[in-house]
Design an enzyme around this catalytic site. Structure first.
Site, PDB file in Angstrom:
ATOM      1  N   GLY A 103       0.792  -1.225   0.000  1.00 25.00           N
ATOM      2  CA  GLY A 103       0.000   0.000   0.000  1.00 25.00           C
ATOM      3  C   GLY A 103       0.825   1.276   0.000  1.00 25.00           C
TER       4      GLY A 103
ATOM      5  N   GLY B 180       2.564   2.408  -2.530  1.00 26.80           N
ATOM      6  CA  GLY B 180       2.553   3.049  -3.849  1.00 26.80           C
ATOM      7  C   GLY B 180       3.502   2.435  -4.855  1.00 26.80           C
ATOM      8  N   LYS B 181       3.985   1.207  -4.600  1.00 26.67           N
ATOM      9  CA  LYS B 181       4.925   0.559  -5.529  1.00 26.67           C
ATOM     10  C   LYS B 181       4.263   0.309  -6.884  1.00 26.67           C
ATOM     11  CE  LYS B 181       5.622  -3.083  -3.063  1.00 26.67           C
ATOM     12  NZ  LYS B 181       4.582  -2.760  -2.071  1.00 26.67           N
ATOM     13  N   SER B 182       3.104  -0.345  -6.854  1.00 31.31           N
ATOM     14  CA  SER B 182       2.425  -0.705  -8.106  1.00 31.31           C
ATOM     15  C   SER B 182       1.979   0.532  -8.874  1.00 31.31           C
ATOM     16  CB  SER B 182       1.223  -1.612  -7.825  1.00 31.31           C
ATOM     17  OG  SER B 182       1.661  -2.848  -7.295  1.00 31.31           O
ATOM     18  N   TYR B 183       1.596   1.579  -8.149  1.00 29.39           N
ATOM     19  CA  TYR B 183       1.204   2.817  -8.826  1.00 29.39           C
ATOM     20  C   TYR B 183       2.401   3.422  -9.552  1.00 29.39           C
ATOM     21  CZ  TYR B 183      -0.334   7.600  -9.641  1.00 29.39           C
ATOM     22  OH  TYR B 183      -0.633   8.805 -10.241  1.00 29.39           O
TER      23      TYR B 183
ATOM     24  N   ASP C  38       8.204  -5.272  -9.608  1.00 28.32           N
ATOM     25  CA  ASP C  38       7.319  -4.767  -8.559  1.00 28.32           C
ATOM     26  C   ASP C  38       7.362  -5.778  -7.424  1.00 28.32           C
ATOM     27  OD1 ASP C  38       5.358  -3.704  -6.988  1.00 28.32           O
ATOM     28  OD2 ASP C  38       3.714  -4.002  -8.407  1.00 28.32           O
TER      29      ASP C  38
ATOM     30  N   GLY D  64       5.028  -6.635  -0.693  1.00 30.04           N
ATOM     31  CA  GLY D  64       5.095  -5.743   0.463  1.00 30.04           C
ATOM     32  C   GLY D  64       6.101  -6.224   1.493  1.00 30.04           C
TER      33      GLY D  64
END
Length: 409
Positions: free
Chosen positions: A100, A102-105, A235, A238
């Site tokens: 959550g 912001g890695k994937s974003y 990516d 977490g």
């Protein structure tokens, strides 16, 4: 040799953090990122810790003049890495941080204008560069793989029929690779977009590889040479600890495997950073635990090997995530000390012939300065022809006659 480029990016508050009225504990100034300990006395030295990185991206409030958009991040990191790949280097960009953060974003983004992440932007730019190539001697081919590492197993996301555990092998020259991993030829960005959409239906955590090959006629050697570069876009899962997730049963086991990968990654980063700070004599005895996890084994060349590498550490701004955010910043701080030894991946025979011809040309120039001309005869044999320089007497005579000729004119 070049160090791993490290960037830190802070995202806006999410709904959970807003509902809990969290406070922002991250401050950024230039390339410096500072984190404030919400439990520490403001007057103590433990109240705030600062870290310097190649880039610090303030993406917390869009209305802020210092706001860093998706395009800004790509311009700084993606464009440079793509250019390295066209020069023949292997490149890698990987995102790290808690779930959550912001890695994937940052890596994938959203399918809206201005919201695309590094992966779609670098794929679009790749084909734009190929289209804009004006040299008729250069031809390009691009292949794509899409895989995930889940519970220490590698899955091929572009081949749904292959649901087995793909093996990681070691090539003596190219390093670790995934045996039987699909490599699909693509002709446009839309091809990659469609493949990613297909792969996303089966993914949990994703890594994308693009192999870009360019071949051209080398004017010096008159041989067709080939450069191959691998673009790895990763990516990561977490990084939070089990006690902070509340996971149980199967989820706890999955988390343990993820933590094994990330813990090993931390050990590898720490070991490489330690080696970089040591003298050359003591480096031979150090052991890097690459093989302790599939992730680090596959990332071996990207961490201290033949690659130009960038790490993007994604962090939360909220005070409730202080421990995880500080851990991520420490990871990133160690990673920037890693030194990679990237080389251009080109045809070895053509490179050797070109270097030898360049050396011969230099030697011919040196002989020419000594009055010896070198050229090839009709039968291919080398002919040396020594030309006597003008005598000192002749030079002096020409010098004396010059003013007489001038006066008579």
């Amino acid at each position: 040799m070049s160090s791993v480029k490290v960037a830190v990016r802070v995202r806006p508050f999410n709904n959970r953090e807003r509902s809990r009225e969290c406070k922002c504990i991250i401050q950024m100034s230039g390339n410096t990122t500072a984190i404030t300990n919400p439990k520490a006395d403001p007057n103590t030295k433990d109240a705030q810790k600062s870290f310097n990185f190649d880039y610090s991206y303030w993406s917390h409030e869009e209305a802020d003049p210092a706001f860093s958009s998706q395009i800004v991040v790509y311009k700084d990191i993606g464009e440079e890495m793509l250019q390295h790949s066209f020069d023949g280097y292997n490149v890698c960009i990987f995102a790290y941080g808690q779930t959550g953060a912001g890695k994937s974003y940052t890596m994938m983004g959203k399918q809206e204008d201005g919201q695309e992440g590094i992966i779609p932007q670098i794929c679009k730019d790749l084909f734009n560069k190929i289209r804009n190539n004006s040299s008729p001697d250069i031809k390009y081919s691009v292949e794509v793989s899409y895989m995930e590492i889940y519970c220490e197993r590698v899955r091929d996301l572009l081949n749904p029929k292959n649901k087995g555990n793909l093996r990681v092998r070691e090539h003596p020259l190219l390093g670790p690779y995934v045996e039987d991993l699909s490599k699909l030829a693509v002709m446009s960005y839309q091809d990659i977009h469609d493949l990613i959409d297909e792969g996303n239906k089966a993914r949990t955590v994703a890594a994308t590889n693009m192999n870009e090959t360019s071949s051209r006629l080398d004017e010096t050697t008159q041989l067709c040479t080939e450069k191959v570069s691998k673009i790895s876009l990763v990516d990561l899962a977490g990084s939070e600890r089990a006690d902070s997730t509340g996971a149980k049963g199967t989820r706890l086991k999955e988390g343990a495997n993820i933590n094994k990968s990330l813990t090993t990654l931390g050990k590898v980063i720490s070991a490489l950073a330690e080696i970089a700070s040591k003298s050359k004599k003591s480096k031979k005895a150090d052991f890097i635990p690459y093989r302790d996890s599939v992730l680090t084994w596959l990332l071996r060349e990207n961490l201290g090997g033949n690659s130009k590498t960038a790490m993007i550490a994604a962090i939360s701004p909220a005070d409730i995530n202080y421990d995880e955010t500080l851990s991520t910043l420490r990871y990133a701080d160690r990673a920037k000390q890693i030194v990679c030894k990237a080389i251009v991946n080109e045809d070895a025979n053509a490179k050797l012939i070109r270097e030898l011809k360049e050396e011969i040309q230099k030697l011919r120039e040196l002989l020419k300065q000594e009055g010896i001309e070198v050229h090839e005869g009709p039968d291919g044999k080398v002919i040396y022809e020594k030309k006597e320089p003008p005598s000192k007497y002749l030079l002096e005579k020409q010098w004396l006659l010059a003013p007489i000729t001038y006066i008579s004119a």
